[in-house]
Write a protein that holds these residues in place. Sequence first.
Motif, mmCIF file in Angstrom:
data_model
loop_
_atom_site.group_PDB
_atom_site.id
_atom_site.type_symbol
_atom_site.label_atom_id
_atom_site.label_comp_id
_atom_site.label_asym_id
_atom_site.label_seq_id
_atom_site.Cartn_x
_atom_site.Cartn_y
_atom_site.Cartn_z
ATOM 1 N N GLY A 116 1.075 -5.812 18.978
ATOM 2 C CA GLY A 116 -0.178 -5.194 18.552
ATOM 3 C C GLY A 116 -0.048 -4.418 17.259
ATOM 4 O O GLY A 116 -1.007 -3.793 16.799
ATOM 5 N N GLY A 117 1.134 -4.428 16.654
ATOM 6 C CA GLY A 117 1.359 -3.709 15.409
ATOM 7 C C GLY A 117 2.559 -4.268 14.675
ATOM 8 O O GLY A 117 3.246 -5.163 15.169
ATOM 9 N N PHE A 118 2.826 -3.725 13.487
ATOM 10 C CA PHE A 118 3.969 -4.194 12.702
ATOM 11 C C PHE A 118 4.445 -3.062 11.792
ATOM 12 O O PHE A 118 3.765 -2.032 11.637
ATOM 13 N N ALA A 119 5.611 -3.267 11.185
ATOM 14 C CA ALA A 119 6.167 -2.257 10.291
ATOM 15 C C ALA A 119 7.061 -2.910 9.244
ATOM 16 O O ALA A 119 7.638 -3.977 9.484
ATOM 17 N N PHE A 120 7.149 -2.257 8.092
ATOM 18 C CA PHE A 120 8.127 -2.679 7.079
ATOM 19 C C PHE A 120 8.504 -1.461 6.245
ATOM 20 O O PHE A 120 7.751 -0.479 6.178
ATOM 21 N N SER A 121 9.679 -1.523 5.665
ATOM 22 C CA SER A 121 10.164 -0.386 4.880
ATOM 23 C C SER A 121 9.890 -0.615 3.399
ATOM 24 O O SER A 121 9.848 -1.751 2.922
ATOM 25 N N VAL A 122 9.690 0.492 2.696
ATOM 26 C CA VAL A 122 9.474 0.483 1.247
ATOM 27 C C VAL A 122 10.659 1.215 0.621
ATOM 28 O O VAL A 122 10.907 2.388 0.921
ATOM 29 N N ILE A 123 11.391 0.524 -0.225
ATOM 30 C CA ILE A 123 12.612 1.074 -0.820
ATOM 31 C C ILE A 123 12.394 1.273 -2.315
ATOM 32 O O ILE A 123 11.977 0.352 -3.031
ATOM 33 N N ARG A 124 12.668 2.487 -2.792
ATOM 34 C CA ARG A 124 12.474 2.822 -4.208
ATOM 35 C C ARG A 124 13.799 2.827 -4.957
ATOM 36 O O ARG A 124 14.863 3.044 -4.364
ATOM 37 N N ASP A 125 13.722 2.600 -6.248
ATOM 38 C CA ASP A 125 14.922 2.640 -7.089
ATOM 39 C C ASP A 125 15.133 4.055 -7.617
ATOM 40 O O ASP A 125 14.446 5.001 -7.216
ATOM 41 N N ARG A 126 16.057 4.212 -8.572
ATOM 42 C CA ARG A 126 16.425 5.541 -9.061
ATOM 43 C C ARG A 126 15.329 6.210 -9.870
ATOM 44 O O ARG A 126 15.344 7.435 -10.062
ATOM 45 N N ILE A 127 14.376 5.433 -10.366
ATOM 46 C CA ILE A 127 13.284 6.036 -11.129
ATOM 47 C C ILE A 127 12.005 6.108 -10.282
ATOM 48 O O ILE A 127 10.896 6.210 -10.799
ATOM 49 N N TYR A 191 1.231 4.392 19.924
ATOM 50 C CA TYR A 191 1.772 3.051 19.742
ATOM 51 C C TYR A 191 0.703 1.968 19.884
ATOM 52 O O TYR A 191 -0.357 2.195 20.476
ATOM 53 N N PRO A 192 0.979 0.782 19.342
ATOM 54 C CA PRO A 192 -0.023 -0.293 19.376
ATOM 55 C C PRO A 192 -0.224 -0.886 20.765
ATOM 56 O O PRO A 192 0.602 -0.718 21.664
ATOM 57 N N VAL A 193 -1.343 -1.581 20.922
ATOM 58 C CA VAL A 193 -1.663 -2.292 22.155
ATOM 59 C C VAL A 193 -1.846 -3.760 21.802
ATOM 60 O O VAL A 193 -2.660 -4.090 20.934
ATOM 61 N N PRO A 194 -1.108 -4.679 22.418
ATOM 62 C CA PRO A 194 -1.201 -6.099 22.049
ATOM 63 C C PRO A 194 -2.531 -6.727 22.449
ATOM 64 O O PRO A 194 -3.205 -6.257 23.370
ATOM 65 N N LEU A 195 -2.891 -7.806 21.752
ATOM 66 C CA LEU A 195 -4.121 -8.531 22.063
ATOM 67 C C LEU A 195 -4.134 -8.994 23.517
ATOM 68 O O LEU A 195 -5.184 -9.040 24.159
ATOM 69 N N TRP A 196 -2.966 -9.325 24.038
ATOM 70 C CA TRP A 196 -2.864 -9.903 25.378
ATOM 71 C C TRP A 196 -2.526 -8.847 26.432
ATOM 72 O O TRP A 196 -2.029 -9.179 27.503
ATOM 73 N N PHE A 300 -6.151 -14.132 24.399
ATOM 74 C CA PHE A 300 -6.070 -14.398 22.960
ATOM 75 C C PHE A 300 -7.355 -15.029 22.413
ATOM 76 O O PHE A 300 -7.440 -15.297 21.213
ATOM 77 N N ARG A 301 -8.307 -15.305 23.292
ATOM 78 C CA ARG A 301 -9.530 -16.009 22.917
ATOM 79 C C ARG A 301 -9.194 -17.377 22.322
ATOM 80 O O ARG A 301 -9.787 -17.824 21.332
ATOM 81 N N ALA A 302 -8.224 -18.030 22.921
ATOM 82 C CA ALA A 302 -7.739 -19.313 22.424
ATOM 83 C C ALA A 302 -7.932 -20.397 23.472
ATOM 84 O O ALA A 302 -8.206 -20.120 24.641
ATOM 85 N N VAL A 303 -7.772 -21.651 23.048
ATOM 86 C CA VAL A 303 -7.823 -22.803 23.950
ATOM 87 C C VAL A 303 -6.587 -23.669 23.679
ATOM 88 O O VAL A 303 -6.051 -23.670 22.573
ATOM 89 N N PRO A 304 -6.115 -24.409 24.677
ATOM 90 C CA PRO A 304 -4.870 -25.176 24.536
ATOM 91 C C PRO A 304 -4.842 -26.148 23.367
ATOM 92 O O PRO A 304 -3.789 -26.336 22.738
#
Length: 369
Positions: A116-127, A191-196, A300-304
């Motif tokens: 139900g969620g995601f994450a990623f890191s942001v890395i900065r340089d010396r400037i 925390y997130p809650v998944p679609l399912w 998921f509101r899906a069909v096979p």
Amino acid sequence: MAMTPNITTQNTERRQRVAFAAIEPYTASNIMSAEEREERGKEWVSWGDGNRYPQYLDTLYNSSTTLQTIINGTADYVLGNNVQVNVEAWRAKINSDGETMEDLIAMLAVDYLKYGGFAFSVIRDRIDSIAELAYIDVARLRSDKDREVFYYSEDWKASRVKVLRYPKFGINDANPTSIVYYAGNKTRGTYPVPLWNAAVRSAEIDKQITDFHLNNIANGFSGGYALNFNNGIPDDEQKMEIEREVMRKFSGAENAGRIVLAFNEDRDHALDIVKLDTDDLDKKYSLVREWSREQIFTAFRAVPCLFGLMTENNGFSREEFLQAFELYNTTVVRPIQRIIRRELDKVLGVTDAVTIVPFSLEVTENITE
């Protein structure tokens, strides 16, 4: 397993009674709770029983073919036919591991569909310029109540959890490493809650049936048995002890088809083992599995047919697929694409930093060997 002593001094009324003891079934109490708790001495909010709810969801993902098919297939739809990066500096790769923006979006899509969620890191340089973007597994992250500080651990089950502490990403901050964390509306919790979420029990059923059949094969298709203790009617405490022992040793999908060995004092106090009627058991399991799969697809509101699967009453046609995909694309796929693109725009500081070419059955490029 300890046997109960023979009871010889009971009145007539009690001797005429029949005692039945039901072994506790696999109920909702065995399914992990997603409850969030603030614990004394810890800076992060605990996520589920033992702080391992996302690991539980991951177990279901790896064990339920239906759940995994839907999540992986939907993630492919989210990627579309092509990912176009509209910022020159990020077109080739996004980090020192050589990953591309398409790689990152693919992993974020799977996590969104799984947790139900995601994450990623942001890395900065010396400037203090943004130099890299890197995927982070949501299952390894915990957060403070306000999602301002994040804690990363390789193993939240360890007796002494080792964590790395990271701040929330801010466009004007100078933190060497910060975290972009999407978990939906804060009113639903930290925390997130998944679609399912409503189909967690159904995914557990799908998993348990698979485990049952696997262990039934491994144990030689031995039938089910009833155990009758013929040495008197024990009191409630003794009955509970017997139930606990049998439950511990012989119940659950992992013990499907196992044979019980009983050790008795003599023939007069022997343990009767009665084979139960298991006719059409395979059909009953098939019906339950079909029901659980329908519940997962519904969540998921899906069909096979969207995932190349044929149902009992329907084949697979292009027209049927296109009609189903049009609705699924509108209600599920495009909203996920918008969420991911919006978070990337915030980090890169531009609008439409990424364009996702919608999925189509038409061949748009030549593939050569």
